[in-house]
Design an enzyme around this catalytic site. Structure first.
Site, PDB file in Angstrom:
ATOM      1  N   ALA A  85      38.474  77.745  61.985  1.00 19.79           N
ATOM      2  CA  ALA A  85      38.521  79.008  61.221  1.00 19.79           C
ATOM      3  C   ALA A  85      37.283  79.215  60.360  1.00 19.79           C
ATOM      4  CB  ALA A  85      39.778  79.044  60.358  1.00 19.79           C
ATOM      5  N   ARG A 129      38.219  86.964  64.644  1.00 20.03           N
ATOM      6  CA  ARG A 129      37.619  85.790  65.312  1.00 20.03           C
ATOM      7  C   ARG A 129      36.396  86.156  66.155  1.00 20.03           C
ATOM      8  NH1 ARG A 129      41.843  81.957  64.543  1.00 20.03           N
ATOM      9  NH2 ARG A 129      43.815  83.052  64.359  1.00 20.03           N
ATOM     10  N   ASP A 187      24.671  77.946  55.825  1.00 19.52           N
ATOM     11  CA  ASP A 187      23.520  77.505  55.037  1.00 19.52           C
ATOM     12  C   ASP A 187      23.186  76.043  55.315  1.00 19.52           C
ATOM     13  OD1 ASP A 187      23.235  79.996  53.934  1.00 19.52           O
ATOM     14  OD2 ASP A 187      24.143  79.479  52.005  1.00 19.52           O
ATOM     15  N   PRO A 234      39.061  72.700  60.394  1.00 17.23           N
ATOM     16  CA  PRO A 234      40.454  72.659  59.952  1.00 17.23           C
ATOM     17  C   PRO A 234      41.470  72.908  61.063  1.00 17.23           C
ATOM     18  CG  PRO A 234      39.375  74.672  59.200  1.00 17.23           C
ATOM     19  CD  PRO A 234      38.299  73.779  59.735  1.00 17.23           C
ATOM     20  N   ASN A 235      42.555  72.185  60.949  1.00 20.83           N
ATOM     21  CA  ASN A 235      43.735  72.298  61.809  1.00 20.83           C
ATOM     22  C   ASN A 235      43.546  71.704  63.201  1.00 20.83           C
ATOM     23  OD1 ASN A 235      45.415  73.726  59.876  1.00 20.83           O
ATOM     24  ND2 ASN A 235      44.023  75.439  60.187  1.00 20.83           N
ATOM     25  N   ARG A 242      50.012  71.941  67.725  1.00 25.51           N
ATOM     26  CA  ARG A 242      49.673  73.256  67.174  1.00 25.51           C
ATOM     27  C   ARG A 242      49.581  74.276  68.312  1.00 25.51           C
ATOM     28  NH1 ARG A 242      43.549  74.951  65.511  1.00 25.51           N
ATOM     29  NH2 ARG A 242      44.070  76.913  64.519  1.00 25.51           N
ATOM     30  N   HIS A 276      34.552  76.211  71.240  1.00 30.06           N
ATOM     31  CA  HIS A 276      35.914  76.625  70.898  1.00 30.06           C
ATOM     32  C   HIS A 276      36.811  76.377  72.097  1.00 30.06           C
ATOM     33  CE1 HIS A 276      34.603  78.569  67.221  1.00 30.06           C
ATOM     34  NE2 HIS A 276      33.625  79.106  67.910  1.00 30.06           N
ATOM     35  N   LEU A 277      38.003  75.947  71.816  1.00 29.53           N
ATOM     36  CA  LEU A 277      38.987  75.759  72.883  1.00 29.53           C
ATOM     37  C   LEU A 277      39.352  77.100  73.512  1.00 29.53           C
ATOM     38  CD1 LEU A 277      40.950  73.408  70.598  1.00 29.53           C
ATOM     39  CD2 LEU A 277      40.185  72.655  72.845  1.00 29.53           C
ATOM     40  N   ARG A 314      40.642  87.347  71.344  1.00 30.76           N
ATOM     41  CA  ARG A 314      41.680  87.213  70.318  1.00 30.76           C
ATOM     42  C   ARG A 314      41.452  88.268  69.216  1.00 30.76           C
ATOM     43  NH1 ARG A 314      42.331  81.083  68.724  1.00 30.76           N
ATOM     44  NH2 ARG A 314      44.118  82.035  67.669  1.00 30.76           N
ATOM     45  N   ASN A 361      32.898  72.443  66.448  1.00 31.62           N
ATOM     46  CA  ASN A 361      34.012  73.384  66.453  1.00 31.62           C
ATOM     47  C   ASN A 361      34.446  73.527  65.001  1.00 31.62           C
ATOM     48  OD1 ASN A 361      36.205  74.980  66.721  1.00 31.62           O
ATOM     49  ND2 ASN A 361      37.290  73.704  68.216  1.00 31.62           N
ATOM     50  N   GLU A 395      27.935  75.388  69.658  1.00 29.13           N
ATOM     51  CA  GLU A 395      29.233  75.782  69.082  1.00 29.13           C
ATOM     52  C   GLU A 395      30.275  75.753  70.192  1.00 29.13           C
ATOM     53  OE1 GLU A 395      29.140  79.380  66.726  1.00 29.13           O
ATOM     54  OE2 GLU A 395      31.177  79.914  67.341  1.00 29.13           O
ATOM     55  N   HIS A 404      34.332  81.603  61.232  1.00 30.46           N
ATOM     56  CA  HIS A 404      34.372  83.043  60.984  1.00 30.46           C
ATOM     57  C   HIS A 404      34.141  83.409  59.521  1.00 30.46           C
ATOM     58  CE1 HIS A 404      36.085  82.648  64.937  1.00 30.46           C
ATOM     59  NE2 HIS A 404      37.178  82.063  64.467  1.00 30.46           N
ATOM     60  N   TYR A 430      46.410  76.403  72.597  1.00 31.43           N
ATOM     61  CA  TYR A 430      45.363  75.381  72.457  1.00 31.43           C
ATOM     62  C   TYR A 430      45.512  74.218  73.433  1.00 31.43           C
ATOM     63  CZ  TYR A 430      43.897  77.766  68.205  1.00 31.43           C
ATOM     64  OH  TYR A 430      43.420  78.697  67.316  1.00 31.43           O
TER      65      TYR A 430
HETATM   66  C1  DQA Z   1      39.104  77.658  67.426  1.00 28.16           C
HETATM   67  C2  DQA Z   1      39.164  79.188  67.294  1.00 28.16           C
HETATM   68  C3  DQA Z   1      39.262  79.592  65.829  1.00 28.16           C
HETATM   69  O1  DQA Z   1      39.322  81.015  65.727  1.00 28.16           O
HETATM   70  C4  DQA Z   1      40.499  79.023  65.200  1.00 28.16           C
HETATM   71  O2  DQA Z   1      40.547  79.322  63.826  1.00 28.16           O
HETATM   72  C5  DQA Z   1      40.654  77.560  65.431  1.00 28.16           C
HETATM   73  C6  DQA Z   1      40.267  76.989  66.716  1.00 28.16           C
HETATM   74  C7  DQA Z   1      39.129  77.207  68.899  1.00 28.16           C
HETATM   75  O3  DQA Z   1      38.740  76.053  69.139  1.00 28.16           O
HETATM   76  O4  DQA Z   1      39.544  77.968  69.767  1.00 28.16           O
HETATM   77  O5  DQA Z   1      41.172  76.849  64.590  1.00 28.16           O
HETATM   78  O6  DQA Z   1      37.875  77.215  66.861  1.00 28.16           O
END
Ligand code: DQA
Length: 146
Positions: free
Chosen positions: A77, A111, A87, A9-10, A17, A100-101, A107, A74, A98, A80, A22
């Site tokens: 959110a 997270r 599952d 998401p997002n 954003r 993450h940016l 943080r 990725n 995994e 977490h 980011y």
């Molecule tokens: C994220 C880190 C997550 O905590 C956050 O909710 C994101 C982006 C990252 O790529 O840094 O949406 O996964």
């Protein structure tokens, strides 16, 4: 080799954003850079998916079984919070990295916990869009040695 990339998401809002956090690359630009790097590494197929919906992400993970050799994930959110995604990875057992940016451990405490990290081959976090490229290189290297 088929590598699947799953984005949560997002991440569709990257570029606008919180750019100070980011970066200014859009998700489409990250996808293009990743496809270039995959080509250079000799990866035959890359599939790319983003959703803001937990169930759609679960469906995407279930769809990896028998279809992808490995995945970059990725989960944003949902990393977490999502027992359902955990599952799904336990069910399909596809090797994944995994990514993450941001450096999630630098943080807020919420997270610091990932429900996926112990299932992953490894975690790449904190290198902005390069986290995806570093994760791809690590994943492909590991799959080739397997
Ligand atoms: C994220 C880190 C997550 O905590 C956050 O909710 C994101 C982006 C990252 O790529 O840094 O949406 O996964």
């Amino acid at each position: 080799m088929h590598i699947a990339v799953i984005n949560g998401p997002n991440l569709n809002l990257l570029g606008v954003r919180e750019p100070e956090r980011y970066g200014t690359s859009t998700l489409a630009q990250i996808e293009a850079a990743l496809r270039d790097r995959a080509r250079a590494l000799g990866v035959q197929q890359v599939s790319w998916f983003q959703s803001n919906h937990e169930g759609a992400l679960v469906d995407a993970v279930q769809g990896l079984a028998g279809a992808a050799d490995g995945a970059l994930v990725n989960a944003a959110a949902y990393t977490h919070t999502s027992v359902a995604l955990r599952d799904a990875f336990l069910a399909v057992r596809v090797p994944f990295v995994e990514v993450h940016l941001t450096n999630v451990w630098a943080r807020e405490e919420v997270r610091h916990r990932s429900l996926l990290a112990d299932l992953a081959l490894g975690v790449v976090a904190g290198f902005g869009a390069d986290s995806y490229l570093l994760g791809l290189e690590a994943l492909v290297g590991r799959l080739r040695r397997a």
